[in-house]
Design an enzyme around this catalytic site. Structure first.
Site, mmCIF file in Angstrom:
data_model
loop_
_atom_site.group_PDB
_atom_site.id
_atom_site.type_symbol
_atom_site.label_atom_id
_atom_site.label_comp_id
_atom_site.label_asym_id
_atom_site.label_seq_id
_atom_site.Cartn_x
_atom_site.Cartn_y
_atom_site.Cartn_z
ATOM 1 N N GLU A 201 0.784 -1.225 0.000
ATOM 2 C CA GLU A 201 0.000 0.000 0.000
ATOM 3 C C GLU A 201 0.824 1.287 0.000
ATOM 4 O OE1 GLU A 201 -2.732 -0.290 3.278
ATOM 5 O OE2 GLU A 201 -3.929 -1.801 2.274
ATOM 6 N N GLU A 390 -5.479 -8.314 0.336
ATOM 7 C CA GLU A 390 -6.061 -7.978 1.651
ATOM 8 C C GLU A 390 -7.533 -7.653 1.471
ATOM 9 O OE1 GLU A 390 -4.459 -4.795 4.040
ATOM 10 O OE2 GLU A 390 -2.410 -5.517 3.837
HETATM 11 O O1 IFM Z 1 -3.798 -3.096 9.165
HETATM 12 C C1 IFM Z 1 -3.799 -2.563 7.864
HETATM 13 C C2 IFM Z 1 -2.651 -3.138 7.035
HETATM 14 O O2 IFM Z 1 -1.420 -2.922 7.644
HETATM 15 C C3 IFM Z 1 -2.639 -2.472 5.679
HETATM 16 N N1 IFM Z 1 -3.931 -2.561 5.049
HETATM 17 C C4 IFM Z 1 -5.089 -2.159 5.813
HETATM 18 C C5 IFM Z 1 -5.096 -2.880 7.148
HETATM 19 C C6 IFM Z 1 -6.342 -2.449 7.971
HETATM 20 O O3 IFM Z 1 -6.293 -1.100 8.196
#
Ligand code: IFM
Length: 481
Positions: A201, A390
């Site tokens: 990200e 994710e």
């Molecule tokens: O916890 C985070 C992760 O580190 C990166 N993506 C979003 C998740 C939830 O906020």
């Protein structure tokens, strides 16, 4: 305040028991009807969880590890809502074997995790820390022994503090630092790890850490953000090239946080705002990697990056990734302001809406958003394959008699998965889905309050309890291994 709200406001105004589950295998503790017939992703689809070093490992100063920007930031008063830090976190450093047993018990076959740069290179560059490298050898071996594929992210937000002291990502030297780190890690694990992701990200860690100061290292302003973006984009592609050179048969990706952007009304200025949000959240980093340069026309302030761009840079931003990691949780609804606000050219206004379903992060539950954003990313010519690296949700969980009846989380997963499948059925090449996340963990500036895990962690005892959602996945994946 949850981070997207903070980002908006700023832009406007200037994890057995180690308890094994008490439930017998196959027992269905949840109310939801188990109907998996509408969720057939096919035989080769990958199922797993995603995690990040700082959020789970703990052992912040053990075996030669130095501080990362998150160690520093979380120890400074006022930065973490709950006053907590990742010193111990889920103590994954010591409990990785049991945690991987839990993962295996869910019938999942992918463990996505990140390497802590400051654990393997305490000085950022130079002399490697053998004890740090050995830890990840142990984690990787433990995965392989269990038939779990290790998927490694090179960088999930935890820059060594020593490098931040030299300017961090704002310093062009960061390209050389990151290359040295990537060379070390990929050469070290090349024979055991085939699936790699360069970044987690980038739009989140650059904007939150270097533009609005809500995350480490807590810096604010475009003067920090713009050079950071350029250097991170250079590293994104360079990281890909380094993996390609060092790892035979590598499957190389990088991940993007992304959210479908809607306008509150369809006024012209709302459209302008949406376009700029789309650049910041979705387009900036993927378009650089695809060789499309920076989307300056859609967001004129990016012109100011020019002064950090050296001859040959634009061509070097491109790398032919094997897959793109899409990470989605919610959508954004924006509204234009009509006047040029403080943050030069960002016509973005927070939208107060009555949203029916929100998670503990304040994020709207909007399953169709994942379909829409997958389609948006798949529409780029250079995107060959998408993995949902994710997706997940935090809801308040109650541990009662060793059980957590998290029906909202099960509902969330079912509805989001249906939308992922919808995109797949329409022809998008989607190869896998990784839940965020295995264990309740340190949720950055929100501390330990938002619980995203499939596994409940009692942070006082470090005991683990499978939530109903974990049992749901176990059942769902039982015939898919
Ligand atoms: O916890 C985070 C992760 O580190 C990166 N993506 C979003 C998740 C939830 O906020």
């Amino acid at each position: 305040m949850e981070r997207r709200k903070v980002l908006r406001l700023f832009l406007v105004s200037s994890v057995a028991a180690m308890v094994a589950p008490k439930l017998a295998f196959g027992q269905k503790p949840f109310d939801q009807k188990l109907d998996f017939s509408s969720l057939d992703f096919g035989p080769d689809f990958k199922w797993g969880v995603a995690t990040a070093a700082y959020q789970i490992e703990g052992a912040h100063n053990l075996d030669g590890k130095s501080a990362s920007i998150w160690d520093t930031f979380s120890h400074e008063k006022g930065n973490i809502k709950t006053g907590e830090n990742g010193d111990i976190a889920c103590d994954f450093y010591h409990s990785y074997e049991k945690d991987l047993d839990l993962l295996k018990s869910l019938n999942m076959t992918v463990f996505r995790f990140s390497i802590s740069w400051s654990r393997v290179l305490p000085n950022g560059v130079g002399l490697p820390n053998q004890k740090g490298l050995d830890f990840y050898h142990r984690v990787i071996d433990a995965c392989l022994e269990r038939g779990i594929e290790p998927w490694v992210t090179l960088y999930h937000w935890d820059l060594p503090q020593v490098l931040q002291d030299k300017g961090g990502w704002m310093n062009r030297e960061s390209v050389a630092w990151f290359s040295e780190y990537a060379e070390l890690v990929t050469k070290t694990y090349a024979l055991k790890v085939k699936n790699w992701m360069v970044f987690n990200e980038p739009s989140a860690f650059t904007a939150l850490g270097y533009l609005i100061g809500y995350h480490a290292p807590g810096l604010k302003g475009f003067k920090n953000y713009l050079p950071t973006v350029h250097h991170v984009c250079l590293c994104q592609a360079e990281g890909g090239r380094i993996i390609r050179r060092n790892v035979d048969d590598a499957n190389i990706g990088t991940t993007f946080s992304c959210s479908h952007v809607d306008v509150l009304k369809s006024e012209k200025r709302d459209g302008k705002s949406a376009e700029r949000w789309d650049v910041l959240l979705n387009r900036l980093f993927v378009e650089a990697a695809l060789g499309l340069g920076y989307p300056i026309d859609s967001f004129p302030i990016l012109k100011k990056m020019q002064k950090y761009i050296q001859p040959g840079d634009i061509a070097n931003l491109k790398f032919d990734f094997d897959f793109i990691g899409v990470q989605n949780y919610t959508r954004e609804v924006v509204k234009g302001m009509g006047i040029i606000p403080v943050m030069k050219g960002l016509e973005i206004k927070p939208v107060k809406r009555n949203v029916e379903e929100v998670t503990e992060m304040g994020w709207e539950v909007y399953p169709e958003g994942i379909y829409k954003i997958i389609k948006q990313f798949a529409a780029y010519e250079g995107v060959k394959k998408i993995i949902v690296t994710e997706n997940g949700c935090a809801f308040p969980d109650d541990l009662v008699n060793g059980q957590v009846h998290d029906s909202k989380r099960i509902d969330y997963y079912q509805r989001y998965l249906k939308q992922v499948l919808r995109a797949k059925k329409e022809g998008v090449n989607i190869g896998g889905y990784f839940s965020w996340t295995l264990l309740d963990n340190f949720e950055w500036s929100e501390g330990y309050k938002p619980r995203f895990g499939l596994v409940y962690v009692d942070f006082k005892t470090q005991k683990r309890y499978l939530k109903d959602s974990a049992l749901w996945f176990r059942e769902f994946l039982a015939d898919k291994k």
